[in-house]
Design a protein around this motif. Structure first.
Motif, PDB file in Angstrom:
ATOM      1  N   ALA A  98      -1.757  41.749   1.241  1.00 29.00           N
ATOM      2  CA  ALA A  98      -2.205  40.746   0.281  1.00 29.00           C
ATOM      3  C   ALA A  98      -3.651  40.343   0.568  1.00 29.00           C
ATOM      4  N   VAL A  99      -4.382  39.993  -0.490  1.00 31.48           N
ATOM      5  CA  VAL A  99      -5.726  39.443  -0.348  1.00 31.48           C
ATOM      6  C   VAL A  99      -5.585  37.979   0.050  1.00 31.48           C
ATOM      7  N   THR A 100      -6.415  37.519   0.982  1.00 32.14           N
ATOM      8  CA  THR A 100      -6.387  36.122   1.413  1.00 32.14           C
ATOM      9  C   THR A 100      -7.677  35.439   0.975  1.00 32.14           C
TER      10      THR A 100
ATOM     11  N   MET B 163     -13.828  28.733  -1.356  1.00 31.59           N
ATOM     12  CA  MET B 163     -15.005  28.639  -0.486  1.00 31.59           C
ATOM     13  C   MET B 163     -15.885  29.886  -0.502  1.00 31.59           C
ATOM     14  N   CYS B 164     -15.606  30.833  -1.369  1.00 26.04           N
ATOM     15  CA  CYS B 164     -16.261  32.150  -1.316  1.00 26.04           C
ATOM     16  C   CYS B 164     -16.055  32.745   0.075  1.00 26.04           C
ATOM     17  N   LEU B 165     -14.769  32.800   0.437  1.00 25.90           N
ATOM     18  CA  LEU B 165     -14.313  33.363   1.708  1.00 25.90           C
ATOM     19  C   LEU B 165     -13.055  34.170   1.403  1.00 25.90           C
ATOM     20  N   TYR B 166     -13.181  35.492   1.478  1.00 28.68           N
ATOM     21  CA  TYR B 166     -12.094  36.377   1.071  1.00 28.68           C
ATOM     22  C   TYR B 166     -11.848  37.446   2.133  1.00 28.68           C
ATOM     23  N   TYR B 167     -10.591  37.833   2.258  1.00 32.50           N
ATOM     24  CA  TYR B 167     -10.249  38.966   3.117  1.00 32.50           C
ATOM     25  C   TYR B 167      -9.538  39.999   2.259  1.00 32.50           C
ATOM     26  N   PHE B 168     -10.167  41.176   2.114  1.00 28.31           N
ATOM     27  CA  PHE B 168      -9.617  42.267   1.322  1.00 28.31           C
ATOM     28  C   PHE B 168      -9.124  43.379   2.239  1.00 28.31           C
ATOM     29  N   PRO B 169      -7.811  43.550   2.399  1.00 24.34           N
ATOM     30  CA  PRO B 169      -7.331  44.734   3.112  1.00 24.34           C
ATOM     31  C   PRO B 169      -7.789  45.993   2.372  1.00 24.34           C
TER      32      PRO B 169
ATOM     33  N   ASP C  50     -21.505  42.887  -7.544  1.00 24.93           N
ATOM     34  CA  ASP C  50     -22.150  43.173  -6.251  1.00 24.93           C
ATOM     35  C   ASP C  50     -21.115  43.605  -5.213  1.00 24.93           C
ATOM     36  N   THR C  51     -19.956  42.955  -5.221  1.00 22.08           N
ATOM     37  CA  THR C  51     -18.876  43.339  -4.307  1.00 22.08           C
ATOM     38  C   THR C  51     -18.436  44.766  -4.576  1.00 22.08           C
ATOM     39  N   SER C  52     -18.253  45.101  -5.848  1.00 27.23           N
ATOM     40  CA  SER C  52     -17.853  46.461  -6.223  1.00 27.23           C
ATOM     41  C   SER C  52     -18.898  47.490  -5.802  1.00 27.23           C
ATOM     42  N   LEU C  53     -20.174  47.144  -5.978  1.00 26.15           N
ATOM     43  CA  LEU C  53     -21.272  48.024  -5.574  1.00 26.15           C
ATOM     44  C   LEU C  53     -21.165  48.378  -4.094  1.00 26.15           C
ATOM     45  N   ILE C  54     -20.932  47.375  -3.255  1.00 28.75           N
ATOM     46  CA  ILE C  54     -20.863  47.606  -1.812  1.00 28.75           C
ATOM     47  C   ILE C  54     -19.593  48.351  -1.429  1.00 28.75           C
ATOM     48  N   PHE C  55     -18.458  47.990  -2.026  1.00 32.20           N
ATOM     49  CA  PHE C  55     -17.215  48.709  -1.731  1.00 32.20           C
ATOM     50  C   PHE C  55     -17.373  50.194  -2.062  1.00 32.20           C
ATOM     51  N   ASP C  56     -18.004  50.494  -3.208  1.00 33.47           N
ATOM     52  CA  ASP C  56     -18.215  51.894  -3.594  1.00 33.47           C
ATOM     53  C   ASP C  56     -19.128  52.604  -2.600  1.00 33.47           C
ATOM     54  N   GLN C  57     -20.195  51.940  -2.190  1.00 29.94           N
ATOM     55  CA  GLN C  57     -21.143  52.566  -1.260  1.00 29.94           C
ATOM     56  C   GLN C  57     -20.534  52.793   0.116  1.00 29.94           C
ATOM     57  N   GLU C  58     -19.724  51.847   0.568  1.00 31.80           N
ATOM     58  CA  GLU C  58     -19.191  51.885   1.929  1.00 31.80           C
ATOM     59  C   GLU C  58     -17.894  52.680   2.040  1.00 31.80           C
ATOM     60  N   GLY C  59     -17.208  52.891   0.918  1.00 37.62           N
ATOM     61  CA  GLY C  59     -15.927  53.595   0.967  1.00 37.62           C
ATOM     62  C   GLY C  59     -14.775  52.621   1.149  1.00 37.62           C
ATOM     63  N   PHE C  60     -13.581  53.161   1.219  1.00 35.60           N
ATOM     64  CA  PHE C  60     -12.375  52.342   1.174  1.00 35.60           C
ATOM     65  C   PHE C  60     -11.492  52.515   2.408  1.00 35.60           C
ATOM     66  N   ASP C  61     -12.135  52.750   3.554  1.00 32.17           N
ATOM     67  CA  ASP C  61     -11.365  53.057   4.765  1.00 32.17           C
ATOM     68  C   ASP C  61     -11.281  51.907   5.759  1.00 32.17           C
ATOM     69  N   GLU C  62     -11.896  50.751   5.435  1.00 36.04           N
ATOM     70  CA  GLU C  62     -11.812  49.586   6.324  1.00 36.04           C
ATOM     71  C   GLU C  62     -11.588  48.327   5.503  1.00 36.04           C
ATOM     72  N   ASP C  63     -10.949  47.339   6.125  1.00 31.62           N
ATOM     73  CA  ASP C  63     -10.807  46.030   5.499  1.00 31.62           C
ATOM     74  C   ASP C  63     -12.190  45.385   5.372  1.00 31.62           C
TER      75      ASP C  63
END
Length: 198
Positions: free
Chosen positions: A134-136, A179-185, A94-107
């Protein structure tokens, strides 16, 4: 920064309460659990969009919730088109689905839709941005290894870097849980698809 709230699970461990109703919309003190998250996001200034990904069975429940929500943030509900626990995509897909739809230009800040915690998100986001690229990952010490068996368990080295991450292990190495809390640059967003393709 965009925010992704994962809400496409079927809550099977809470049946019968979630048999025909999404777990993130269950009420806690008269407010849906997911709304505690969206309320925390109201005070964060650099959010361009909040995306809630859910499934086909519960899509309309989230649409109705969003219509009644009073938020300054733009909120978009996305249907991953699954209909049952048998065909669910899972959090990573599901995360990959949204990243693909939204693009890779924002954290991206990624949250579990059924997460409930008291602390504000400001400090987590600030620390995560300082550690870019780094991913947090947000973790919590529940101080009980027996209880940790029901969660994703994390072990850290001396530099506070994650050296292991096990989902619901029978014999946890620590009492630190994810905690299912992630920050992806933005530089790291492609790693999700790479993981799925490996």
């Amino acid at each position: 920064m965009k925010v992704l709230i994962l809400a496409a699970g079927y809550g099977t461990r809470l049946y019968p309460y979630t048999k025909n109703f999404p777990k993130p919309l269950l009420k806690l003190n008269q407010k849906p659990i997911i709304q505690y998250l969206t309320d925390k996001l109201e005070n964060i200034n650099d959010i361009s969009k909040i995306i809630v990904v859910t499934n086909g069975r519960f899509f309309n429940y989230f649409r109705n919730w969003e219509k009644g929500l009073n938020s300054r943030n733009k909120i978009c509900i996305v249907n991953d088109l699954t209909q049952s626990p048998k065909d669910k995509l899972g959090a990573i897909a599901d995360t990959s689905l949204i990243f693909d739809q939204e693009g890779f230009d924002e954290d991206f800040l990624v949250l579990g839709g059924d997460n409930f915690f008291n602390e504000p998100l400001d400090n987590f986001i600030l620390q995560a941005k300082m550690k870019t690229p780094a991913v947090t990952i947000g973790i919590c010490d529940i101080k009980n290894k027996q209880e940790a068996r029901y969660y994703g368990v994390v072990s850290l080295n001396r530099n506070k870097r994650i050296v292991s991450f096990q989902e619901k292990p029978a014999h946890p190495k620590s009492s630190l849980i994810a905690m299912c809390l992630y920050y992806f640059p933005k530089e790291t967003l492609v790693l999700i698809k790479k993981y799925l393709n490996d």
